[in-house]
Design a protein around this motif. Structure first.
Motif, mmCIF file in Angstrom:
data_model
loop_
_atom_site.group_PDB
_atom_site.id
_atom_site.type_symbol
_atom_site.label_atom_id
_atom_site.label_comp_id
_atom_site.label_asym_id
_atom_site.label_seq_id
_atom_site.Cartn_x
_atom_site.Cartn_y
_atom_site.Cartn_z
ATOM 1 N N GLU A 64 21.347 63.895 67.372
ATOM 2 C CA GLU A 64 21.495 63.149 66.526
ATOM 3 C C GLU A 64 21.952 64.129 64.950
ATOM 4 N N ASN A 65 21.577 65.499 65.200
ATOM 5 C CA ASN A 65 22.132 66.446 64.170
ATOM 6 C C ASN A 65 23.615 67.082 64.462
ATOM 7 N N GLY A 66 24.227 66.292 65.460
ATOM 8 C CA GLY A 66 25.507 67.101 65.776
ATOM 9 C C GLY A 66 25.579 68.302 66.461
ATOM 10 N N ASN A 67 24.465 68.496 66.922
ATOM 11 C CA ASN A 67 24.353 70.020 68.059
ATOM 12 C C ASN A 67 24.823 69.448 69.514
ATOM 13 N N HIS A 68 25.611 70.276 70.105
ATOM 14 C CA HIS A 68 26.155 69.937 71.356
ATOM 15 C C HIS A 68 24.921 70.108 72.446
ATOM 16 N N LEU A 69 24.761 69.201 73.240
ATOM 17 C CA LEU A 69 23.442 69.348 74.157
ATOM 18 C C LEU A 69 23.441 70.593 74.981
ATOM 19 N N TYR A 70 24.631 70.900 75.521
ATOM 20 C CA TYR A 70 24.909 72.003 76.278
ATOM 21 C C TYR A 70 24.982 73.309 75.747
ATOM 22 N N TYR A 71 25.972 73.209 74.655
ATOM 23 C CA TYR A 71 26.131 74.631 74.223
ATOM 24 C C TYR A 71 25.248 74.930 72.895
ATOM 25 N N ASP A 72 24.776 74.126 72.352
ATOM 26 C CA ASP A 72 23.728 74.579 71.502
ATOM 27 C C ASP A 72 22.323 74.272 71.891
ATOM 28 N N ARG A 73 22.060 74.526 73.225
ATOM 29 C CA ARG A 73 20.823 74.060 73.620
ATOM 30 C C ARG A 73 19.695 75.071 73.353
ATOM 31 N N LYS A 74 19.944 76.368 73.162
ATOM 32 C CA LYS A 74 19.108 77.397 72.587
ATOM 33 C C LYS A 74 18.745 77.075 71.193
ATOM 34 N N LEU A 75 19.845 76.671 70.643
ATOM 35 C CA LEU A 75 19.564 76.399 69.020
ATOM 36 C C LEU A 75 18.592 75.230 68.855
ATOM 37 N N ILE A 76 18.937 74.207 69.781
ATOM 38 C CA ILE A 76 18.036 72.980 69.679
ATOM 39 C C ILE A 76 16.755 73.297 70.185
ATOM 40 N N ALA A 77 16.347 74.137 71.213
ATOM 41 C CA ALA A 77 15.121 74.475 71.704
ATOM 42 C C ALA A 77 14.293 75.365 70.538
ATOM 43 N N ARG A 78 15.029 76.074 69.750
ATOM 44 C CA ARG A 78 14.446 76.883 68.645
ATOM 45 C C ARG A 78 14.024 75.931 67.491
ATOM 46 N N LEU A 79 14.795 74.935 67.432
ATOM 47 C CA LEU A 79 14.467 73.916 66.213
ATOM 48 C C LEU A 79 13.288 73.085 66.750
ATOM 49 N N GLU A 80 13.176 72.764 68.039
ATOM 50 C CA GLU A 80 11.902 72.161 68.290
ATOM 51 C C GLU A 80 10.868 72.755 68.450
ATOM 52 N N LYS A 81 10.749 74.171 68.596
ATOM 53 C CA LYS A 81 9.785 74.968 68.727
ATOM 54 C C LYS A 81 9.362 75.283 66.975
ATOM 55 N N GLU A 82 10.175 75.143 66.046
ATOM 56 C CA GLU A 82 9.820 75.259 64.885
ATOM 57 C C GLU A 82 9.173 74.128 64.168
ATOM 58 N N LYS A 83 9.421 73.128 64.723
ATOM 59 C CA LYS A 83 8.813 71.610 64.380
ATOM 60 C C LYS A 83 7.558 71.496 65.020
ATOM 61 N N GLU A 84 7.290 72.166 66.104
ATOM 62 C CA GLU A 84 5.975 72.048 66.851
ATOM 63 C C GLU A 84 4.945 73.142 65.857
ATOM 64 N N ARG A 85 5.578 74.047 65.582
ATOM 65 C CA ARG A 85 4.644 75.128 64.528
ATOM 66 C C ARG A 85 4.324 74.628 63.322
ATOM 67 N N ALA A 86 5.209 73.779 62.798
ATOM 68 C CA ALA A 86 5.143 73.368 61.370
ATOM 69 C C ALA A 86 4.075 72.206 61.482
ATOM 70 N N ALA A 87 4.220 71.495 62.498
ATOM 71 C CA ALA A 87 3.338 70.219 62.866
ATOM 72 C C ALA A 87 1.666 71.031 63.069
ATOM 73 N N GLN A 88 1.888 72.122 64.004
ATOM 74 C CA GLN A 88 0.575 72.774 64.186
ATOM 75 C C GLN A 88 -0.188 73.171 62.776
ATOM 76 N N GLN A 89 0.708 73.613 62.025
ATOM 77 C CA GLN A 89 0.074 74.246 60.808
ATOM 78 C C GLN A 89 -0.378 73.123 59.973
ATOM 79 N N ASN A 90 0.123 72.024 59.908
ATOM 80 C CA ASN A 90 -0.129 70.906 59.064
ATOM 81 C C ASN A 90 -1.289 70.388 59.331
ATOM 82 N N LYS A 91 -1.817 70.473 60.809
ATOM 83 C CA LYS A 91 -3.037 69.912 61.015
ATOM 84 C C LYS A 91 -4.328 70.376 60.698
#
Length: 72
Positions: free
Chosen positions: A45-72
């Motif tokens: 949905e962000n326009g990232n290619h699922l294969y070529y940008d998989r490292k970027l997608i994984a990093r963004l998901e980890k950042e979302k998880e960290r932000a969600a954990q810090q907000n708890k």
């Protein structure tokens, strides 16, 4: 002899034009638009290619998880 050379040149130019027209019409066929739309399954949905940008997608998901954990 000159006439034969001119005929050969004209034939090669004509053949090139016909080939270019065929390639142009192949690109304009109705199937071409449908195959281009099918490429959307390779992007998130962000326009990232699922294969070529998989490292970027994984990093963004980890950042979302960290932000969600810090907000708890």
């Amino acid at each position: 002899m000159l006439a034969a050379i001119l005929i050969i040149i004209a034939a090669s130019v004509s053949l090139s034009v016909v080939i270019l027209l065929i390639l142009y019409y192949i690109g304009k066929r109705p199937d071409a638009e449908r195959t281009q739309d099918d490429d959307s399954r390779y992007y998130d949905e962000n326009g990232n290619h699922l294969y070529y940008d998989r490292k970027l997608i994984a990093r963004l998901e980890k950042e979302k998880e960290r932000a969600a954990q810090q907000n708890k």
